[in-house]
Design a protein around this motif. Sequence first.
Motif, mmCIF file in Angstrom:
data_model
loop_
_atom_site.group_PDB
_atom_site.id
_atom_site.type_symbol
_atom_site.label_atom_id
_atom_site.label_comp_id
_atom_site.label_asym_id
_atom_site.label_seq_id
_atom_site.Cartn_x
_atom_site.Cartn_y
_atom_site.Cartn_z
ATOM 1 N N UNK A 151 -23.924 -8.253 -39.487
ATOM 2 C CA UNK A 151 -22.801 -7.343 -39.231
ATOM 3 C C UNK A 151 -22.178 -7.553 -37.853
ATOM 4 N N UNK A 152 -20.859 -7.676 -37.821
ATOM 5 C CA UNK A 152 -20.164 -7.936 -36.557
ATOM 6 C C UNK A 152 -20.250 -6.739 -35.616
ATOM 7 N N UNK A 153 -20.516 -5.550 -36.175
ATOM 8 C CA UNK A 153 -20.566 -4.377 -35.287
ATOM 9 C C UNK A 153 -21.692 -4.460 -34.270
ATOM 10 N N UNK A 154 -22.640 -5.389 -34.480
ATOM 11 C CA UNK A 154 -23.676 -5.593 -33.474
ATOM 12 C C UNK A 154 -23.101 -6.199 -32.206
ATOM 13 N N UNK A 155 -21.949 -6.819 -32.306
ATOM 14 C CA UNK A 155 -21.329 -7.471 -31.149
ATOM 15 C C UNK A 155 -20.338 -6.560 -30.429
ATOM 16 N N UNK A 156 -20.145 -5.359 -30.950
ATOM 17 C CA UNK A 156 -19.183 -4.426 -30.345
ATOM 18 C C UNK A 156 -19.948 -3.398 -29.513
ATOM 19 N N UNK A 157 -19.793 -3.408 -28.197
ATOM 20 C CA UNK A 157 -20.513 -2.452 -27.341
ATOM 21 C C UNK A 157 -20.039 -1.027 -27.597
ATOM 22 N N UNK A 158 -20.896 -0.071 -27.326
ATOM 23 C CA UNK A 158 -20.601 1.326 -27.629
ATOM 24 C C UNK A 158 -19.343 1.826 -26.929
ATOM 25 N N UNK A 159 -19.069 1.325 -25.716
ATOM 26 C CA UNK A 159 -17.904 1.813 -24.993
ATOM 27 C C UNK A 159 -16.601 1.227 -25.541
ATOM 28 N N UNK A 160 -16.717 0.319 -26.545
ATOM 29 C CA UNK A 160 -15.519 -0.244 -27.165
ATOM 30 C C UNK A 160 -15.360 0.189 -28.626
ATOM 31 N N UNK A 161 -16.174 1.133 -29.086
ATOM 32 C CA UNK A 161 -16.128 1.544 -30.485
ATOM 33 C C UNK A 161 -14.775 2.132 -30.875
ATOM 34 N N UNK A 162 -14.111 2.789 -29.923
ATOM 35 C CA UNK A 162 -12.786 3.363 -30.230
ATOM 36 C C UNK A 162 -11.760 2.282 -30.515
ATOM 37 N N UNK A 163 -12.016 1.088 -29.994
ATOM 38 C CA UNK A 163 -11.083 -0.030 -30.164
ATOM 39 C C UNK A 163 -11.729 -1.133 -31.019
#
Length: 248
Positions: A219-231
């Motif tokens: 899953x690509x969401x593993x590469x998205x840091x928590x502070x960027x979840x809105x974007x």
Amino acid sequence: MINDTLSSNRQKPINLGAPGSDIGRRELISIARRFQHLHQQRFQRIQQFLLPRQRLFLELLPLIFHGNYPALPGFISSSTPFGITYYIPAKHTLSYAKKLSNSFTYKKRALKSYSIDAIFLMGSAGSVAYSTSSDLDIWLCHRSGLKSGEIGELQQKATALEQWGATLGLEVHFFLIDTEGFRRGEGSPISTESCGSIQHHLLLEEFYRTGLYIAGKFPVWWLVPSHQERFYKDYVAHLIGKRFIQNI
């Protein structure tokens, strides 16, 4: 899978930048290794509950879907969709296949397209609640665009493997998931036991909570840091646009 000698809870957090700022490939590789190491540990825990012949089922599962091998369980025809993205069988996996069938021969070949995006174990098998009496729910995530006949053959193969699992003392249920359809939030009956449309958000919650990676894309969401979840969408688009990752 890539081995990592450090325990994930001892590693320092990785803080990736926002779109437009520097994002290091080394950091992305490190995250991928952590993901694979974590799921490898979870997979090994499940294997500890199984008998040797039952471990063989999970070990050979990706290999069986990576090709159409008449010598292995689940073979339907040479036209059955096959190929798992990024999957490379380990030497010990090929050894197990050879022990199961002396006539098995593995031939490495590049494919123009792969029919299987990923395989995940779901439900109790992917959580601390797993025990010897638990069944194995397996998500077979296939690419969109497969014809109805191809999906039918893929389902036949999955059913044949459920039956093989039963001879080993395993209760196995396969669920065919259209990757793009699931991403769009489209509900679909994913097995003969399902009761009509599936609530997408419930499936998504189960996937986040219990999904155990077996093979293919992660899953690509593993590469998205928590502070960027809105974007999230912009961030993923940036990773793809800058070729940090492939278009998935």
